[in-house]
Design a protein around this motif. Structure first.
Motif, PDB file in Angstrom:
ATOM      1  N   ASN A  45      65.769  96.205 134.972  1.00  0.00           N
ATOM      2  CA  ASN A  45      64.632  96.852 134.145  1.00  0.00           C
ATOM      3  C   ASN A  45      64.348  96.152 132.780  1.00  0.00           C
ATOM      4  O   ASN A  45      65.144  96.376 131.796  1.00  0.00           O
ATOM      5  CB  ASN A  45      64.867  98.414 134.244  1.00  0.00           C
ATOM      6  N   PHE A  46      63.397  95.401 132.551  1.00  0.00           N
ATOM      7  CA  PHE A  46      63.008  95.109 131.010  1.00  0.00           C
ATOM      8  C   PHE A  46      62.397  96.227 130.506  1.00  0.00           C
ATOM      9  O   PHE A  46      61.095  96.570 130.806  1.00  0.00           O
ATOM     10  CB  PHE A  46      61.983  93.868 131.468  1.00  0.00           C
ATOM     11  N   ILE A  47      62.745  96.484 129.105  1.00  0.00           N
ATOM     12  CA  ILE A  47      62.164  97.660 128.513  1.00  0.00           C
ATOM     13  C   ILE A  47      61.722  97.087 126.974  1.00  0.00           C
ATOM     14  O   ILE A  47      62.674  96.224 126.125  1.00  0.00           O
ATOM     15  CB  ILE A  47      63.520  98.677 128.279  1.00  0.00           C
ATOM     16  N   CYS A  48      60.605  97.304 126.806  1.00  0.00           N
ATOM     17  CA  CYS A  48      59.885  97.161 125.255  1.00  0.00           C
ATOM     18  C   CYS A  48      59.396  98.454 124.776  1.00  0.00           C
ATOM     19  O   CYS A  48      59.403  99.260 125.657  1.00  0.00           O
ATOM     20  CB  CYS A  48      59.165  95.925 125.612  1.00  0.00           C
ATOM     21  N   LYS A  73      68.480  90.031 147.140  1.00  0.00           N
ATOM     22  CA  LYS A  73      68.611  91.475 146.574  1.00  0.00           C
ATOM     23  C   LYS A  73      68.257  91.719 145.159  1.00  0.00           C
ATOM     24  O   LYS A  73      68.689  92.726 144.554  1.00  0.00           O
ATOM     25  CB  LYS A  73      69.868  92.238 146.964  1.00  0.00           C
ATOM     26  N   VAL A  74      67.335  90.737 144.547  1.00  0.00           N
ATOM     27  CA  VAL A  74      66.731  91.194 143.262  1.00  0.00           C
ATOM     28  C   VAL A  74      65.362  91.822 143.203  1.00  0.00           C
ATOM     29  O   VAL A  74      64.644  91.522 143.868  1.00  0.00           O
ATOM     30  CB  VAL A  74      66.637  89.888 142.355  1.00  0.00           C
ATOM     31  N   VAL A  75      65.327  93.070 142.377  1.00  0.00           N
ATOM     32  CA  VAL A  75      64.057  93.683 142.200  1.00  0.00           C
ATOM     33  C   VAL A  75      64.057  93.839 140.761  1.00  0.00           C
ATOM     34  O   VAL A  75      65.064  94.526 139.956  1.00  0.00           O
ATOM     35  CB  VAL A  75      64.201  94.945 142.872  1.00  0.00           C
ATOM     36  N   CYS A  76      62.866  93.310 140.069  1.00  0.00           N
ATOM     37  CA  CYS A  76      62.858  93.221 138.680  1.00  0.00           C
ATOM     38  C   CYS A  76      61.700  94.549 138.449  1.00  0.00           C
ATOM     39  O   CYS A  76      60.659  94.602 138.949  1.00  0.00           O
ATOM     40  CB  CYS A  76      62.379  92.112 138.290  1.00  0.00           C
ATOM     41  N   TYR A  77      62.089  95.416 137.263  1.00  0.00           N
ATOM     42  CA  TYR A  77      61.108  96.529 136.795  1.00  0.00           C
ATOM     43  C   TYR A  77      60.835  96.388 135.310  1.00  0.00           C
ATOM     44  O   TYR A  77      61.286  95.401 134.689  1.00  0.00           O
ATOM     45  CB  TYR A  77      61.853  97.792 137.170  1.00  0.00           C
ATOM     46  N   SER A  78      59.855  97.069 134.929  1.00  0.00           N
ATOM     47  CA  SER A  78      59.846  97.045 133.612  1.00  0.00           C
ATOM     48  C   SER A  78      59.308  98.471 133.051  1.00  0.00           C
ATOM     49  O   SER A  78      58.828  99.134 133.785  1.00  0.00           O
ATOM     50  CB  SER A  78      58.603  95.964 133.071  1.00  0.00           C
ATOM     51  N   GLY A  79      59.467  98.923 131.798  1.00  0.00           N
ATOM     52  CA  GLY A  79      59.233 100.024 131.045  1.00  0.00           C
ATOM     53  C   GLY A  79      59.248 100.184 129.665  1.00  0.00           C
ATOM     54  O   GLY A  79      59.450  98.926 129.107  1.00  0.00           O
ATOM     55  N   GLY A 125      52.164  95.589 138.596  1.00  0.00           N
ATOM     56  CA  GLY A 125      52.280  95.869 137.008  1.00  0.00           C
ATOM     57  C   GLY A 125      51.157  96.705 136.473  1.00  0.00           C
ATOM     58  O   GLY A 125      50.163  96.822 136.538  1.00  0.00           O
ATOM     59  N   PHE A 126      51.994  97.774 135.715  1.00  0.00           N
ATOM     60  CA  PHE A 126      51.348  98.686 135.074  1.00  0.00           C
ATOM     61  C   PHE A 126      52.170  99.216 133.761  1.00  0.00           C
ATOM     62  O   PHE A 126      53.482  99.332 133.995  1.00  0.00           O
ATOM     63  CB  PHE A 126      50.760  99.711 135.918  1.00  0.00           C
ATOM     64  N   SER A 127      51.678  99.840 132.721  1.00  0.00           N
ATOM     65  CA  SER A 127      52.578 100.353 131.730  1.00  0.00           C
ATOM     66  C   SER A 127      53.139 101.897 132.206  1.00  0.00           C
ATOM     67  O   SER A 127      52.360 102.502 132.630  1.00  0.00           O
ATOM     68  CB  SER A 127      51.782 100.450 130.419  1.00  0.00           C
ATOM     69  N   LYS A 128      54.304 101.852 131.981  1.00  0.00           N
ATOM     70  CA  LYS A 128      55.111 103.190 132.179  1.00  0.00           C
ATOM     71  C   LYS A 128      56.287 103.323 131.330  1.00  0.00           C
ATOM     72  O   LYS A 128      56.700 102.261 130.845  1.00  0.00           O
ATOM     73  CB  LYS A 128      55.547 103.012 133.591  1.00  0.00           C
ATOM     74  N   THR A 129      56.785 104.430 131.082  1.00  0.00           N
ATOM     75  CA  THR A 129      57.901 104.436 130.533  1.00  0.00           C
ATOM     76  C   THR A 129      59.261 104.042 131.336  1.00  0.00           C
ATOM     77  O   THR A 129      59.030 104.037 132.519  1.00  0.00           O
ATOM     78  CB  THR A 129      58.177 106.194 130.216  1.00  0.00           C
ATOM     79  N   TYR A 130      60.388 103.620 130.740  1.00  0.00           N
ATOM     80  CA  TYR A 130      61.468 103.291 131.303  1.00  0.00           C
ATOM     81  C   TYR A 130      62.070 103.999 132.392  1.00  0.00           C
ATOM     82  O   TYR A 130      62.489 103.650 133.424  1.00  0.00           O
ATOM     83  CB  TYR A 130      62.544 102.615 130.544  1.00  0.00           C
ATOM     84  N   GLU A 131      61.866 105.389 132.354  1.00  0.00           N
ATOM     85  CA  GLU A 131      62.456 106.406 133.348  1.00  0.00           C
ATOM     86  C   GLU A 131      61.327 106.987 134.099  1.00  0.00           C
ATOM     87  O   GLU A 131      61.498 107.937 134.822  1.00  0.00           O
ATOM     88  CB  GLU A 131      63.110 107.551 132.563  1.00  0.00           C
ATOM     89  N   HIS A 132      60.290 106.225 134.243  1.00  0.00           N
ATOM     90  CA  HIS A 132      59.233 106.605 135.157  1.00  0.00           C
ATOM     91  C   HIS A 132      59.810 106.696 136.775  1.00  0.00           C
ATOM     92  O   HIS A 132      60.516 105.708 136.727  1.00  0.00           O
ATOM     93  CB  HIS A 132      57.964 105.606 135.197  1.00  0.00           C
ATOM     94  N   PRO A 133      59.433 107.264 137.638  1.00  0.00           N
ATOM     95  CA  PRO A 133      59.565 107.450 138.982  1.00  0.00           C
ATOM     96  C   PRO A 133      59.603 106.116 139.709  1.00  0.00           C
ATOM     97  O   PRO A 133      60.324 105.713 140.572  1.00  0.00           O
ATOM     98  CB  PRO A 133      58.909 108.404 139.603  1.00  0.00           C
ATOM     99  N   PHE A 134      58.563 105.143 139.243  1.00  0.00           N
ATOM    100  CA  PHE A 134      58.608 103.679 139.793  1.00  0.00           C
ATOM    101  C   PHE A 134      59.684 103.124 139.664  1.00  0.00           C
ATOM    102  O   PHE A 134      60.096 101.918 140.372  1.00  0.00           O
ATOM    103  CB  PHE A 134      57.412 102.970 139.273  1.00  0.00           C
ATOM    104  N   ASN A 135      60.533 103.406 138.374  1.00  0.00           N
ATOM    105  CA  ASN A 135      61.749 102.637 138.115  1.00  0.00           C
ATOM    106  C   ASN A 135      63.177 103.098 138.724  1.00  0.00           C
ATOM    107  O   ASN A 135      63.078 104.383 138.921  1.00  0.00           O
ATOM    108  CB  ASN A 135      61.761 102.442 136.632  1.00  0.00           C
TER     109      ASN A 135
END
Length: 203
Positions: A45-48, A73-79, A125-135
């Motif tokens: 999870n890449f967080i900014c 088995k790599v899945v990348c997220y952002s928040g 891709g969309f903006s979300k907080t790092y603890e969003h259910p998508f992550n």
């Protein structure tokens, strides 16, 4: 993988990375290697702060690098620490580099489908907080891509590991004639460092 992306990857692999930056990147290698060696899922999870620029670029290039090096088995997220919107120049920059991008929802926080190969699973891709259910909620590494988020989030719940890999914000160029060049340079820099990181993983 799309031809234009392959061409850009060839250039990315030739880019110089300083020993100082390699040391920062190497701090993450052991964690990723342990996950791969144990046949475990690798959730990143890449967080900014706003999840609008750097974290998206890092997420997308990391997913491409995992595919390129066939790291399983790599899945990348952002928040972010707050949600805003993916800045349009990020999508424009990625399209220039060969990605296929389609806007799925036209809202104040648009949702983008991003593809790097015809048969790849699209990156959403969309903006979300790092603890969003998508992550992911546990079993992931949190990579802090900006100093503000790194300083403002001393604890990321559920993260196995937290690593600051700070990139300069291309936002400084917004509204200037240099904007396109700065975003392109930042995309290349992030890609080069992410590819270096994944090149160190033994399958």
């Amino acid at each position: 993988m799309y031809d234009d992306i392959k061409t850009n990857i060839a250039n990315i692999l030739e880019m110089h990375i300083s020993d100082e930056r390699k040391e920062v990147l190497n701090s993450l290698t052991n964690y990723l290697q342990e996950r791969v060696s144990s046949d475990s899922d690798v959730n990143i999870n890449f967080i900014c702060t706003h999840n609008s620029r750097r974290s998206h670029l890092a997420q997308i290039w990391a997913q491409v690098a995992a595919s390129y090096y066939q790291v399983p088995k790599v899945v990348c997220y952002s928040g972010g620490t707050e949600a805003t919107a993916m800045f349009p120049m990020v999508a424009e920059t990625l399209m220039e580099m060969g990605f296929e991008i389609e806007k799925l929802a036209e809202t104040n926080n648009p949702i983008y489908m991003i593809k790097y190969a015809d048969n790849s699973l699209p990156i959403i891709g969309f903006s979300k907080t790092y603890e969003h259910p998508f992550n992911p909620v546990s079993g992931f590494v949190a990579i802090m891509t900006c100093s503000q988020a790194d300083g403002g989030c001393p604890f990321i719940a559920g993260a196995d590991k937290r690593v600051p890999i700070i990139f300069e914000d291309p936002k400084v160029s917004d509204g200037t004639p240099e904007q396109k060049q700065v975003y392109t340079e930042r995309s290349f820099q992030i890609a080069a460092e992410i590819f270096y990181l994944f090149s160190k993983i033994k399958k």
